[in-house]
Design a protein around this motif. Structure first.
Motif, short mmCIF file in Angstrom:
data_model
loop_
_atom_site.label_atom_id
_atom_site.label_comp_id
_atom_site.label_asym_id
_atom_site.label_seq_id
_atom_site.Cartn_x
_atom_site.Cartn_y
_atom_site.Cartn_z
N ALA A 122 0.83 -1.21 0.00
CA ALA A 122 0.00 0.00 0.00
C ALA A 122 0.86 1.25 0.00
N ASN A 127 -0.35 3.58 -2.90
CA ASN A 127 -0.29 5.00 -2.52
C ASN A 127 0.96 5.68 -3.07
N VAL A 137 0.66 5.00 4.60
CA VAL A 137 -0.71 4.52 4.56
C VAL A 137 -1.41 4.94 5.86
N ARG A 138 -2.61 5.47 5.70
CA ARG A 138 -3.35 5.91 6.89
C ARG A 138 -3.64 4.70 7.77
N ASP A 141 -6.65 2.68 6.99
CA ASP A 141 -6.54 1.89 5.76
C ASP A 141 -5.63 0.68 5.98
N LYS A 144 -7.54 -2.10 7.54
CA LYS A 144 -8.44 -2.77 6.56
C LYS A 144 -7.71 -3.83 5.75
N ARG A 301 -8.09 10.44 -0.62
CA ARG A 301 -6.94 9.56 -0.61
C ARG A 301 -6.68 9.03 -2.01
N ASN A 303 -5.97 6.15 -2.88
CA ASN A 303 -6.52 4.81 -3.11
C ASN A 303 -8.02 4.77 -2.84
N ASP A 304 -8.62 5.92 -2.66
CA ASP A 304 -10.04 5.93 -2.35
C ASP A 304 -10.86 5.89 -3.62
N GLY A 321 -6.76 -2.54 -0.46
CA GLY A 321 -7.38 -2.53 0.86
C GLY A 321 -8.74 -1.89 0.79
N ALA A 322 -9.23 -1.66 -0.41
CA ALA A 322 -10.51 -0.98 -0.56
C ALA A 322 -11.64 -2.00 -0.65
#
Ligand SMILES: [Zn+2]
Ligand SMILES: [Zn+2]
Length: 324
Positions: A122, A127, A137-138, A141, A144, A301, A303-304, A321-322
């Motif tokens: 990620a 990202n 990475v948050r 996230d 997840k 984000r 990756n959002d 991770g979504a």
């Protein structure tokens, strides 16, 4: 360690104590080493107390040198690199034969390591796009990513990967994932920023350097025709170290990256010309590399994808991770 041979003649209890201190703290700078060495040397020879100010950079480097001579047969080495932000030289004990993931495997289960790998993916893949090079990475996230993505669960219909044979991994629970993440921070592999982003520590970058380059820059060799290879990891144009925090050329397709503190060195070397070495673009308002790059994109984000894809997944999304 059996170090009684002649070759290790100068390795003594003071070096041993220093090495032990390094083992517990994972990394050390010269400034941090000064009081430590003063204490160790004083304990070794109480009649001649050593003050912090007596410890010189040269003493310190001699220590590192002697320790390295002694530990190299055991495949360990103290390496140093400059902190990407402060540019302070930091020293870390690294294993020269196995990568950090192999070492983590001694204290973590294969499913936990697979999770750590998904988190690093990620950071360095999901990202890290041409639009935003976040390399972080948050935390929400990262948690997840506890679930094994569908693309890796080849044999559908079975949720317990364990019995499926080679390479199969099982998901972690959210709380297991949180535990692994905090142990990664404790063990010195991950940083957790104030804004809640996980990234690799300088020590991780030192130890994982070759593995990361193999893992994420392999396309460079596979690139066809005259297509510009997509290098996910880029080196600083000034100091040649990996840039996961710094600046990028304002001309986005250009591969030139600089650490914050290397920017001026670069321009000084160019006779004061504040422009990209490669594409000659004027170096003003250079976009950030690092977690700032995520915040720069207006809160969305990189990756959002869920906000736009309305729950439809394709395979390429699986590593993000979504998926839920
Ligand atoms: Zn640099
Ligand atoms: Zn450029």
């Amino acid at each position: 360690m059996s170090d009684d041979e002649d070759t290790a003649a100068s390795y003594n209890n003071t070096q041993r104590a220093f090495l032990q201190a390094l083992l517990t703290r994972q990394t050390i700078t010269f400034e941090e080493a000064k009081p430590l060495l003063a204490t160790i040397l004083t304990a070794n020879d109480p009649n001649r107390p050593t003050l912090e100010g007596d410890v010189t950079q040269e003493d310190f480097e001699n220590y590192i040198h002697t320790i390295n001579d002694t530990i190299s047969p055991f495949d360990y080495e103290i390496r140093s690199s400059l902190d990407q932000v402060t540019r302070e030289r930091i020293y870390a004990l690294v294993n020269t034969t196995s990568d950090a993931l192999t070492q983590m495997a001694t204290v973590h289960t294969p499913d936990e390591i697979a999770f750590v790998k998904r988190v690093i993916d990620a950071m360095f893949d999901t990202n890290n796009t041409q639009r935003a090079e976040v390399f972080a990475v948050r935390s929400m996230d990262a948690v997840k990513l506890s679930k094994v993505p569908n693309s890796e669960r080849r044999d559908s219909g079975q949720t317990q990967g364990r019995t499926q044979g080679e390479g199969a991994v099982a998901s972690l629970t959210m709380s297991q994932a949180e535990e692994v993440l905090s142990s990664m921070v404790e063990e010195g592999w991950f940083d957790l920023s104030q804004k809640g982003y996980y990234s690799l520590t300088e020590r991780s970058l030192m130890e994982l350097r070759n593995w990361l380059l193999d893992m994420y820059n392999e396309d460079a060799e596979d690139a066809e025709d005259d297509e510009e290879p997509h290098l996910r990891i880029k080196m600083c144009a000034a100091c040649r170290q990996i840039v996961t925090k710094g600046q990028r050329c304002p001309n986005l397709p250009c591969n030139v990256r600089l650490h914050e503190q290397c920017v001026n060195n670069m321009f000084r070397a160019q006779g004061g010309q504040r422009q990209c070495r490669e594409c000659k673009t004027e170096w003003t308002e250079a976009p950030p590399v690092g977690e700032k790059a995520a915040r720069n994109t207006g809160g969305r984000r990189p990756n959002d994808r869920r906000s736009t894809t309305n729950g439809t997944h394709d395979e390429s999304d699986a590593g993000a991770g979504a998926d839920d």
